[in-house]
Design a protein around this motif. Structure first.
Motif, PDB file in Angstrom:
ATOM      1  N   GLY A 146      -0.418  -1.146  -6.346  1.00 28.74           N
ATOM      2  CA  GLY A 146       0.693  -0.507  -5.636  1.00 28.74           C
ATOM      3  C   GLY A 146       1.226  -1.397  -4.514  1.00 28.74           C
ATOM      4  O   GLY A 146       0.487  -2.185  -3.921  1.00 28.74           O
TER       5      GLY A 146
ATOM      6  N   GLY B  15      -1.279  -0.813  -0.443  1.00 29.32           N
ATOM      7  CA  GLY B  15      -1.179  -0.168  -1.755  1.00 29.32           C
ATOM      8  C   GLY B  15      -2.537  -0.095  -2.447  1.00 29.32           C
ATOM      9  O   GLY B  15      -3.465  -0.861  -2.134  1.00 29.32           O
TER      10      GLY B  15
ATOM     11  N   ARG C  61       1.725   3.367  -4.103  1.00 25.25           N
ATOM     12  CA  ARG C  61       2.268   2.623  -2.968  1.00 25.25           C
ATOM     13  C   ARG C  61       1.639   3.115  -1.662  1.00 25.25           C
ATOM     14  O   ARG C  61       1.296   4.289  -1.516  1.00 25.25           O
ATOM     15  CB  ARG C  61       3.783   2.811  -2.926  1.00 25.25           C
TER      16      ARG C  61
ATOM     17  N   GLY D 297      -2.597   3.677  -0.446  1.00 24.46           N
ATOM     18  CA  GLY D 297      -2.268   4.247  -1.751  1.00 24.46           C
ATOM     19  C   GLY D 297      -3.535   4.447  -2.588  1.00 24.46           C
ATOM     20  O   GLY D 297      -4.524   3.720  -2.431  1.00 24.46           O
TER      21      GLY D 297
ATOM     22  N   GLY E 158      -3.839  -4.291  -4.755  1.00 25.27           N
ATOM     23  CA  GLY E 158      -2.734  -3.624  -4.075  1.00 25.27           C
ATOM     24  C   GLY E 158      -2.082  -4.528  -3.030  1.00 25.27           C
ATOM     25  O   GLY E 158      -2.726  -5.420  -2.471  1.00 25.27           O
TER      26      GLY E 158
END
Length: 338
Positions: free
Chosen positions: A18, A40, A71, A79, A120
């Motif tokens: 994310g 993320g 996200r 996230g 992320g």
């Protein structure tokens, strides 16, 4: 109908990470609260997991993708990570990439990460420093790993029935277990390996695999050839099924051992039993003493059709199984149990 499948090409892609969050904290009487964009979540992996309930690769799809990470949010909220995708494969699955073996799943519950999810991204809170008190920088999530894998199944049974077409292997498996392979009076009735379980009174179970018939030149991929020779590799001991009703039956044993040895060195030297099938026929009773003169191995004459002398096979099969269990335990390894 799900057909038996022992090889499959699969494309696997890990989930994408994310993106990082981009926000600034603000509330009454605290207007300049600073950056608060969270990181993320990581993308989910794609994992191959060996399951003894699976007997074929027919349920494996050609494409799998892990779930994406979410996200990053406001107030430094990270996230969520993407969920893992588990792909169940039979015990005995070999995983290859570009012709090289990367995993061998031989035990129930064993796992292999086929594709890792992407990391992320970082939120703008991550880039806060004394020099930069209001960073606007944030990074997107990384893409997941992408691979093309070839899955190959090698049946993991204790014993393998090896013989020429119409030697009576399928009939014998029907006689000693509850397996129901097709039986007919023409060659290559069996096109897929079947595994039958022989039950003993002390609740031990011995798995016996009916390997499709071999012919001369099988190691050169003649007949069903290489596609099924590989299933014999995983068998701990072999049961050579000889048709006693044909002339010079000992030549069958020589040819079978030659094909196994040409395919893989040392395969024909595994512990074995020679089974003289179709003893209910008159010609078989004439050929039996001739066979015993020509070979050194112990011969168990029986009839899969009438059930004559199956008790001797059960006893010999259990002896081979007990020897295998003791050998594995002495090496500090756990024997395969069904």
């Amino acid at each position: 109908t799900r057909y038996f499948v022992d090889h499959r090409t699969v494309r696997v892609v890990g989930g994408q990470g994310g993106g990082g969050g981009h926000s600034f904290y603000s509330e009454p009487r605290k207007i300049f609260g600073g950056p608060d964009g969270g990181n993320g979540g990581d993308g989910g992996h794609v994992i191959l997991k060996a399951d003894q309930q699976m007997k074929s690769l027919s349920s494996v799809l050609p494409f799998y993708q892990g779930f994406h990470g979410e996200r990053g949010g406001r107030k430094n909220c990270y996230g969520a990570n993407g969920a893992y995708v588990y792909v169940k494969v039979p015990v005995g699955t070999l995983v290859k990439e570009d012709g090289k073996v990367v995993a061998d799943l031989t035990e129930h519950g064993e796992e292999y990460v086929a594709a890792y999810g992407g990391a992320g991204g970082k939120g703008n809170r991550f880039f806060l420093s004394n020099e930069n008190r209001a960073p606007t920088l944030f990074t997107p999530g990384e893409p997941g790993q992408e691979r093309v894998l070839h899955l190959e199944l090698k049946t993991t049974a204790h014993a393998g029935l090896v013989g020429f077409p119409n030697a009576g292997k399928s009939s014998l498996l029907r006689a000693i277990s509850r397996a129901k392979p097709a039986v007919a009076a023409y060659p290559f009735t069996t096109l897929n390996p079947h595994v039958g379980i022989v039950h003993y009174q002390d609740y031990e179970q011995v798995a016996v695999a009916d390997i499709p018939g071999l012919i001369k030149g099988a190691h050169q991929n003649r007949g069903l050839g290489m596609a099924f020779l590989r299933h014999i590799e995983r068998c701990r001991f072999l049961l050579y099924v000889i048709d006693l009703s044909v002339s010079q039956p000992w030549i069958q044993l020589q040819d079978l051992k030659y094909e196994l040895e040409q395919y893989k060195k040392g395969l024909s030297e595994r512990p074995c039993v020679v089974i003289g099938n179709k003893i209910d026929l008159a010609q078989s009773r004439i050929n039996l003493p001739l066979l015993k003169e020509q070979i050194d191995e112990r011969v168990i004459p029986l009839s899969a059709l009438t059930g004559d002398n199956l008790e001797e096979l059960f006893l010999r099969l259990r002896e081979l199984y007990d020897t295998y269990v003791k050998t594995e335990q002495s090496r500090g390894q756990s024997p395969v149990k069904w």
